[in-house]
Design a protein around this motif. Structure first.
Motif, PDB file in Angstrom:
ATOM      1  N   THR A   1       0.857  -1.196   0.000  1.00 52.40           N
ATOM      2  CA  THR A   1       0.000   0.000   0.000  1.00 52.40           C
ATOM      3  C   THR A   1       0.882   1.232   0.000  1.00 52.40           C
ATOM      4  N   ILE A   2       0.504   2.210  -0.801  1.00 51.15           N
ATOM      5  CA  ILE A   2       1.116   3.539  -0.742  1.00 51.15           C
ATOM      6  C   ILE A   2       0.052   4.503  -0.222  1.00 51.15           C
TER       7      ILE A   2
ATOM      8  N   VAL B   1       4.949   3.824   2.441  1.00 53.69           N
ATOM      9  CA  VAL B   1       4.886   2.594   1.663  1.00 53.69           C
ATOM     10  C   VAL B   1       4.916   1.445   2.662  1.00 53.69           C
ATOM     11  N   LYS B   2       3.891   0.589   2.622  1.00 50.82           N
ATOM     12  CA  LYS B   2       3.805  -0.532   3.559  1.00 50.82           C
ATOM     13  C   LYS B   2       3.769  -1.843   2.796  1.00 50.82           C
TER      14      LYS B   2
ATOM     15  N   ALA C   1      10.022  -9.946   0.905  1.00 49.22           N
ATOM     16  CA  ALA C   1      10.588  -8.602   0.812  1.00 49.22           C
ATOM     17  C   ALA C   1      10.309  -8.007  -0.560  1.00 49.22           C
ATOM     18  N   MET C   2      10.291  -6.677  -0.641  1.00 44.95           N
ATOM     19  CA  MET C   2      10.060  -5.981  -1.905  1.00 44.95           C
ATOM     20  C   MET C   2      11.028  -4.812  -2.029  1.00 44.95           C
ATOM     21  N   PRO C   3      11.379  -4.437  -3.254  1.00 40.54           N
ATOM     22  CA  PRO C   3      12.194  -3.232  -3.430  1.00 40.54           C
ATOM     23  C   PRO C   3      11.322  -1.990  -3.276  1.00 40.54           C
ATOM     24  N   CYS C   4      11.831  -1.006  -2.570  1.00 45.79           N
ATOM     25  CA  CYS C   4      11.099   0.247  -2.359  1.00 45.79           C
ATOM     26  C   CYS C   4      11.811   1.338  -3.152  1.00 45.79           C
ATOM     27  N   MET C   5      11.204   1.749  -4.267  1.00 47.50           N
ATOM     28  CA  MET C   5      11.821   2.701  -5.192  1.00 47.50           C
ATOM     29  C   MET C   5      10.786   3.765  -5.537  1.00 47.50           C
ATOM     30  N   LEU C   6      11.032   4.999  -5.120  1.00 50.80           N
ATOM     31  CA  LEU C   6      10.018   6.050  -5.199  1.00 50.80           C
ATOM     32  C   LEU C   6      10.653   7.385  -5.534  1.00 50.80           C
TER      33      LEU C   6
ATOM     34  N   ILE D   1       7.279  -0.608   7.133  1.00 47.21           N
ATOM     35  CA  ILE D   1       6.829   0.665   6.574  1.00 47.21           C
ATOM     36  C   ILE D   1       8.031   1.543   6.290  1.00 47.21           C
ATOM     37  N   TRP D   2       8.032   2.169   5.122  1.00 50.07           N
ATOM     38  CA  TRP D   2       8.967   3.258   4.817  1.00 50.07           C
ATOM     39  C   TRP D   2       8.134   4.521   4.730  1.00 50.07           C
ATOM     40  N   GLU D   3       8.645   5.614   5.283  1.00 42.65           N
ATOM     41  CA  GLU D   3       7.896   6.869   5.212  1.00 42.65           C
ATOM     42  C   GLU D   3       8.834   8.056   5.164  1.00 42.65           C
TER      43      GLU D   3
END
Length: 335
Positions: free
Chosen positions: A148-149, A166-167, A173-178, A322-324
């Motif tokens: 979820t974003i 981004v949760k 695991a997933m890559p977090c690229m924003l 979570i990344w924020e």
């Protein structure tokens, strides 16, 4: 709450929108057009910060929304041949930039987001939006992760605040690229001209890009004009820019772009915090009118570049994590 502090639904021309008003500030976000924050204005000073489409340009906007407002890029920028392997999994994206043979800008530009809440009080006017990717969603075919974003925009006496989360809802695991392809008017003030503007940005090193606009893994020496980006500033249109840089914190420990209108004696601050380790900057071939300082988590094409993670800033988001980050626009008196 006063009449100037409110949040409401009202179309932006022919596009559904949520509008925010707080004191002199006004903003609008388009849930069905990628949650693009299409407007941020100071109605008292007649400042229009973001590039907006005119009424007769809405079809053009929908066909190329990346050069208006604040579009969401996930994953951001270019990926060689539209593919990469990460954590033992190969991802394949459509090649949508024929000139380079790359995938460009991810899958969220025209996505439909949910409006979770909006409202106003004596402290702020706000809207919260989200999009959830899971099995059956069109984006899942390219990014096979459950995540979820969430985006929250608010207006207050301190300007415009963006909060992004981004949760990872899945079990791997997933890559977090924003990144955000933020499109800023220069001039943003009525009566000012492009010649009245100069900007600074917290750049450090410039990445060398090959003929396909992909990083080679090497750095290039900064030109004298680029050195000015770190100190006294220069015109956003000093030469054609489609440049990629690492970011360095300013004296306040922040990463930021500052755009000064010398006629008005005001500086627009775009403070992106410390989470975005890279910048892209693009100025439409040095055409006066707007330019795009783009805060980006990771290096362009990061999974395909043979460099350590501390240089690519490619993030791993573990299950349930979570990344924020937050970013803010505000005005101050020019120095």
């Amino acid at each position: 709450m006063t009449a100037h502090n409110k949040a409401f639904e009202q179309p932006y021309y022919d596009e559904p929108a949520v509008w925010l008003e707080w004191g002199p500030y006004q903003a609008a976000v388009l849930p069905r057009a990628g949650a693009n924050l299409i407007a941020f204005r100071d109605t008292e000073m007649h400042y229009s910060v973001l590039r907006e489409p005119a009424a007769d340009e809405m079809d053009l906007f929908r066909s190329n929304s990346v050069v208006y407002g604040i579009p969401v890029l996930f994953p951001p920028n270019r990926y060689k041949d539209g593919t990469f392997t990460w954590n033992g999994r190969t991802y394949t994206f459509p090649i949508n930039e024929e000139r380079t043979g790359n995938h460009l800008h991810g899958f969220f530009l025209d996505s439909v987001w949910s409006v979770d809440s909006f409202g106003s009080n004596s402290q702020e006017s706000f809207v919260s939006l989200s999009i959830t990717i899971e099995e059956g969603h069109p984006i899942y075919a390219y990014l096979p992760h459950r995540f979820t974003i969430q985006l929250r925009y608010s207006l207050s006496m301190n300007g415009l605040l963006q909060h992004v989360i981004v949760k990872n809802n899945g079990e791997d695991a997933m890559p977090c690229m924003l990144a955000f392809h933020t499109t800023i008017n220069a001039p943003f003030a009525q009566g000012s001209a492009p010649e009245d503007y100069h900007y600074t940005m917290t750049i450090d090193k410039r990445w060398e890009l090959d003929e396909r606009m992909l990083p080679t893994g090497k750095h290039q020496p900064l030109l004298p004009e680029e050195e000015l980006m770190k100190t006294t500033g220069l015109s956003p249109f000093w030469e054609p820019m489609d440049n990629h840089y690492t970011s360095a914190a300013n004296a306040s420990g922040r990463h930021a772009m500052e755009l000064t209108d010398t006629r008005e004696g005001v500086t627009l601050v775009y403070d992106v915090g410390a989470a975005y380790k890279h910048w892209m900057i693009w100025n439409n071939k040095a055409t006066p009118g707007f330019f795009c300082p783009e805060p980006q988590i990771n290096l362009v094409n990061a999974p395909n570049v043979d460099l350590p993670q501390e240089q690519t800033a490619l993030l791993t988001l573990e299950p349930g994590c979570i990344w924020e980050a937050t970013s803010r626009f505000y005005f101050r008196s020019a120095k």
